[in-house]
Design a protein around this motif. Structure first.
Motif, PDB file in Angstrom:
ATOM      1  N   LYS A  38     -14.930   4.011 -21.382  1.00  0.00           N
ATOM      2  CA  LYS A  38     -13.499   4.234 -21.626  1.00  0.00           C
ATOM      3  C   LYS A  38     -13.207   4.298 -23.124  1.00  0.00           C
ATOM      4  O   LYS A  38     -12.550   5.222 -23.591  1.00  0.00           O
ATOM      5  CB  LYS A  38     -12.669   3.101 -20.998  1.00  0.00           C
ATOM      6  CG  LYS A  38     -12.937   2.876 -19.521  1.00  0.00           C
ATOM      7  CD  LYS A  38     -12.120   1.717 -18.982  1.00  0.00           C
ATOM      8  CE  LYS A  38     -12.494   0.360 -19.548  1.00  0.00           C
ATOM      9  NZ  LYS A  38     -13.808  -0.152 -19.153  1.00  0.00           N
ATOM     10  N   SER A  39     -13.730   3.312 -23.855  1.00  0.00           N
ATOM     11  CA  SER A  39     -13.485   3.302 -25.300  1.00  0.00           C
ATOM     12  C   SER A  39     -14.110   4.525 -25.956  1.00  0.00           C
ATOM     13  O   SER A  39     -13.510   5.136 -26.843  1.00  0.00           O
ATOM     14  CB  SER A  39     -14.074   2.041 -25.929  1.00  0.00           C
ATOM     15  OG  SER A  39     -13.446   0.904 -25.418  1.00  0.00           O
ATOM     16  N   THR A  40     -15.300   4.869 -25.497  1.00  0.00           N
ATOM     17  CA  THR A  40     -15.992   6.022 -26.058  1.00  0.00           C
ATOM     18  C   THR A  40     -15.155   7.286 -25.877  1.00  0.00           C
ATOM     19  O   THR A  40     -14.991   8.077 -26.810  1.00  0.00           O
ATOM     20  CB  THR A  40     -17.364   6.175 -25.376  1.00  0.00           C
ATOM     21  OG1 THR A  40     -18.063   4.930 -25.498  1.00  0.00           O
ATOM     22  CG2 THR A  40     -18.180   7.281 -26.007  1.00  0.00           C
ATOM     23  N   PRO A  64      -7.365   1.221 -32.418  1.00  0.00           N
ATOM     24  CA  PRO A  64      -8.615   0.752 -31.809  1.00  0.00           C
ATOM     25  C   PRO A  64      -8.471  -0.676 -31.303  1.00  0.00           C
ATOM     26  O   PRO A  64      -7.485  -1.358 -31.590  1.00  0.00           O
ATOM     27  CB  PRO A  64      -9.629   0.806 -32.955  1.00  0.00           C
ATOM     28  CG  PRO A  64      -8.952   1.464 -34.094  1.00  0.00           C
ATOM     29  CD  PRO A  64      -7.478   1.335 -33.861  1.00  0.00           C
ATOM     30  N   GLN A  65      -9.487  -1.119 -30.592  1.00  0.00           N
ATOM     31  CA  GLN A  65      -9.458  -2.474 -30.042  1.00  0.00           C
ATOM     32  C   GLN A  65      -9.687  -3.500 -31.151  1.00  0.00           C
ATOM     33  O   GLN A  65     -10.543  -3.311 -32.007  1.00  0.00           O
ATOM     34  CB  GLN A  65     -10.554  -2.611 -28.987  1.00  0.00           C
ATOM     35  CG  GLN A  65     -10.398  -3.853 -28.151  1.00  0.00           C
ATOM     36  CD  GLN A  65     -11.470  -3.957 -27.086  1.00  0.00           C
ATOM     37  OE1 GLN A  65     -12.286  -3.055 -26.932  1.00  0.00           O
ATOM     38  NE2 GLN A  65     -11.486  -5.054 -26.376  1.00  0.00           N
ATOM     39  N   GLY A  66      -8.900  -4.569 -31.133  1.00  0.00           N
ATOM     40  CA  GLY A  66      -9.098  -5.690 -32.044  1.00  0.00           C
ATOM     41  C   GLY A  66      -9.155  -5.348 -33.513  1.00  0.00           C
ATOM     42  O   GLY A  66     -10.106  -5.692 -34.201  1.00  0.00           O
ATOM     43  N   ASP A 121      -6.572   1.308 -27.446  1.00  0.00           N
ATOM     44  CA  ASP A 121      -7.690   0.744 -26.718  1.00  0.00           C
ATOM     45  C   ASP A 121      -7.436  -0.737 -26.449  1.00  0.00           C
ATOM     46  O   ASP A 121      -7.436  -1.557 -27.365  1.00  0.00           O
ATOM     47  CB  ASP A 121      -8.986   0.919 -27.520  1.00  0.00           C
ATOM     48  CG  ASP A 121     -10.219   0.683 -26.653  1.00  0.00           C
ATOM     49  OD1 ASP A 121     -10.055   0.281 -25.480  1.00  0.00           O
ATOM     50  OD2 ASP A 121     -11.338   0.906 -27.149  1.00  0.00           O
ATOM     51  N   GLU A 122      -7.216  -1.064 -25.194  1.00  0.00           N
ATOM     52  CA  GLU A 122      -6.961  -2.445 -24.768  1.00  0.00           C
ATOM     53  C   GLU A 122      -5.974  -3.176 -25.674  1.00  0.00           C
ATOM     54  O   GLU A 122      -6.305  -4.169 -26.303  1.00  0.00           O
ATOM     55  CB  GLU A 122      -8.289  -3.211 -24.691  1.00  0.00           C
ATOM     56  CG  GLU A 122      -9.214  -2.587 -23.670  1.00  0.00           C
ATOM     57  CD  GLU A 122     -10.346  -3.517 -23.260  1.00  0.00           C
ATOM     58  OE1 GLU A 122     -10.204  -4.731 -23.475  1.00  0.00           O
ATOM     59  OE2 GLU A 122     -11.337  -3.013 -22.727  1.00  0.00           O
ATOM     60  N   PRO A 123      -4.737  -2.683 -25.702  1.00  0.00           N
ATOM     61  CA  PRO A 123      -3.754  -3.311 -26.598  1.00  0.00           C
ATOM     62  C   PRO A 123      -3.351  -4.708 -26.158  1.00  0.00           C
ATOM     63  O   PRO A 123      -2.710  -5.414 -26.921  1.00  0.00           O
ATOM     64  CB  PRO A 123      -2.557  -2.355 -26.527  1.00  0.00           C
ATOM     65  CG  PRO A 123      -2.684  -1.662 -25.220  1.00  0.00           C
ATOM     66  CD  PRO A 123      -4.151  -1.548 -24.959  1.00  0.00           C
TER      67      PRO A 123
HETATM   68 MG   LIG Z   1     -13.869  -0.745 -24.350  1.00  0.00          MG
END
Ligand SMILES: [Mg+2]
Ligand SMILES: Nc1ncnc2c1ncn2[C@@H]1O[C@H](COP(=O)(O)OP(=O)(O)O)[C@@H](O)[C@H]1O
Lengths: 360, 274
Positions: B42-44, B83-85, B164-166
């Motif tokens: 998913k992130s990719t 992006p995530q984190g 991404d995964e907020p």
């Molecule tokens: Mg991910």
């Protein structure tokens, strides 16, 4: 940009900032008043320090008399001492300090680590290998003229090597740091071998260079460094936006539309030019590139446009103070100024490390 | 409006193929949520949509133009990615962070135009960060910090926002707060939102369009009510689950079955609307 084109607006977001906008040109900026205040205070401190410092030495001159000398009056002997001996040294200190600080600020922003410094990308160690090699191989006086050139070439070669070795579909801060640490320790080992293998007199000369000092500075040295510092600082100011973007991390910088790899290469080259030229003229002055940017961020925060000038001023002030101590603490014996920057810098580094470990 | 599509897209890390020959069009003006098992890509996929990753083959098209051959600044005016984190530089204030969102509109001469000021102010307002504008980001709570980052992406003024995964690492209250914020932005400003979410139930509640990623491609996509059933959960997450309607919104609610607790311990079905 002439000031009559500018419209200062007080209503800008937050009391800390003033928006400056040109009515005719597509030009605007957000002025951080806190940074302006910090810069003014630091500049005033530097001026006082210069007046004080120019008066201290084997011949004491009252700061007011120094002021007279600057105004073109005063006694001839005072003029000679101030202009011929003390001022070149003071001016060189300021330029060296400002260059190292700006270089450190760029490297820390680019690598996103407040513990980084120009040493990390091999600048100091590269310069050291080249300088000690020159001193050891040619020995003594003949080498002095070529020392600055050798040093900056060494710095550039080391930084380039680190960059190339760290390249893998682009360069990331982490790989730059890892390769930088590895290559730097290899280079410093070579330097040690050079020094140890040299006759005592030569080794002494090399060690003084490695510690760093502005002893015996002349106007020619100041004029050599001045264009590097001036152009370097100006360019750093132009690239400030890019550093601010890179501080947010690679993904976010690219997401914002930054041309990351190109800008990273340009910033690296700029930090080499700044620190390399300073090291070429003053030797391996340590820790200013680490401390000054940190002080600046404490004063005005990490926004690079504000932190850069403040860091440069902090660096100049630190170097000026270190050289004043170098000249006066054990008068009439001179100590290399690098001893004093290290004496403050090393505990400072440990403090930073401990503080970072205790924070999450 | 901008149109974001993936065409014959293949993504890989070295030799490891993560996404294989994917065709996908992001629905404009809607909320799209990517779901799938950990490591399903998913992130990719999201990174590739935001040109943070070069495709192995195929292309990502933004308004019909290959994103890889468009100026990165031009892309940044149409598409923002969180992006995530993300980690903020030490000591940076909320305002300084949000200002960075204006980067694609600025030049050396034009560093703070009136449009910049308006966009930053609106982003702070929309995220409720105006009172915290002068505070350092590292002194904020997790939820406030995430709102500051979202404000930065909003200040970018793009029609499409990728996240991404907020909501990861946030407690339930703040998860809802962030998702409500994004939902409102979509409703009010019509921004296209594409995000990865871990929580299946929240994904079903907030997504107009749900995309389940599996086996290097899309297993199913559509409105949550149309595609989410026990079979999808079993195939995508390798988990047995019951799907019931969310008692508040009627969207699918996923009740996973446990391995450790035996079947006979289960209660007889309790009426949901108690
Ligand atoms: Mg991910
Ligand atoms: N930088 C990377 N280098 C190599 N492999 C990676 C990298 N990032 C992710 N992967 C691998 O790619 C796969 C998909 O990862 P990712 O897209 O992060 O999955 P998700 O977000 O769905 O959990 C995983 O198997 C992961 O191990």
């Amino acid at each position: 940009m002439r000031s009559k084109h500018l419209a200062a607006e007080k209503k800008a977001s937050g009391s800390r900032y003033t928006a400056l906008r040109s009515r005719r040109l597509p030009a605007s900026a957000l002025l951080d008043k806190r940074a302006v205040l910090a810069a003014i205070v630091l500049a005033a401190a530097i001026i006082l320090m210069v007046l004080f410092s120019a008066g201290i030495g084997t011949m004491r001159i009252h700061p007011l008399d120094v002021l007279k000398v600057f105004a073109g009056q005063g006694q001839e002997v005072h003029k000679t001492v101030v202009f011929q001996f003390r001022l070149p040294r003071i001016a060189l200190s300021l330029l060296v300090g400002a260059s190292l600080a700006a270089s450190g600020a760029i490297v820390q922003g680019m690598i996103r680590n407040p513990l980084a410094s120009p040493d990390l990308v091999g600048i100091t160690n590269g310069a050291a290998v080249a300088a000690t090699s020159l001193i050891a191989l040619t020995g003594g006086a003949a080498s002095v003229r070529w020392l600055p050139l050798a040093a900056i070439c060494g710095a550039a070669a080391a930084a380039l090597l680190i960059y190339v070795l760290a390249w893998k579909r682009g360069v990331t801060p982490l790989r730059l740091v890892l390769v930088g640490i590895g290559l730097s320790s290899a280079l410093s080992a070579i330097t040690s071998v050079m020094v140890i293998a040299s006759p005592l007199r030569i080794a002494g000369q090399a060690l003084v260079w490695l510690t760093g000092s502005v002893y015996g500075a002349a106007w020619s040295g100041v004029l050599t460094l001045l264009p590097w510092t001036a152009a370097g600082l100006a360019l750093a100011f132009v690239l400030a936006r890019q550093v601010s973007a890179q501080q947010l991390g690679d993904d976010i910088a690219v997401g914002l539309g930054s041309r990351l790899q190109l800008q990273r290469l340009a910033l690296l080259a700029l930090s080499v030019a700044l620190a390399g030229s300073a090291v070429a003229l003053a030797g391996g002055i340590a820790f200013i590139g680490l401390m000054a940017p940190h002080m600046a961020r404490r004063l005005v925060g990490p926004a690079f446009g504000a932190a850069l000038p403040v860091a440069a001023l902090c660096g100049g002030l630190l170097m000026l103070a270190a050289d004043l101590a170098a000249r006066t603490v054990f008068m009439p014996t001179e100590i290399p100024a690098g001893v004093f920057t290290a004496a403050i810098g090393a505990p400072f580094f440990i403090y930073l490390l401990r503080r970072r470990r205790s924070s999450p | 409006m901008t149109k974001l599509t993936a065409s014959n897209l293949s993504l890989a890390y070295g030799r490891q193929l993560i996404i294989d020959n994917l065709d996908f069009a992001v629905p404009e003006g809607r909320i799209t949520v990517l779901i799938g098992a950990n490591g399903s890509g998913k992130s990719t996929l999201l990174r590739a949509l935001a040109r943070l990753m070069k495709p192995e083959a195929g292309a990502v098209l933004l308004d019909g133009k290959d994103i890889a051959h468009t100026s990165t600044k031009e892309v940044a005016r149409k598409l923002a990615m969180l992006p995530q984190g993300p980690v903020a530089p030490e000591g940076i204030t909320v305002l300084q962070l949000v200002k960075q969102g204006r980067y694609p509109y600025q030049s050396w001469l034009q560093q703070w135009s009136e449009a910049d000021e308006r966009a930053v102010r609106a982003a702070l307002e929309a995220t409720g960060m105006t009172p915290l504008a002068e505070r350092p980001v590292d002194a904020l709570s997790g939820g406030q910090r995430q709102r500051a980052w979202i404000a930065m992406t909003l200040a970018q003024g793009t029609a499409t926002v990728l996240l991404d995964e907020p909501t990861t690492y946030l407690d339930l209250t703040h998860q809802i707060e962030i998702l409500d914020l994004l939902y409102t932005l979509n409703e009010r400003e019509g921004r296209t939102v594409v995000m990865v979410l871990h929580d299946m139930n929240l994904a079903c509640r907030y997504a107009h369009h749900l995309v389940a990623v599996k086996d290097r491609g899309i297993y199913a996509q559509g409105a949550p009510g149309d595609i989410v059933n026990a079979e999808l959960i079993r195939n995508v997450f390798e988990l047995d689950a019951h799907i019931i309607p969310d008692p508040l919104y009627g969207t699918p609610l996923c009740i996973p079955a446990s391995q450790a607790r035996r079947a006979q311990e289960r209660q007889a079905a309790v009426p949901v609307h108690a």
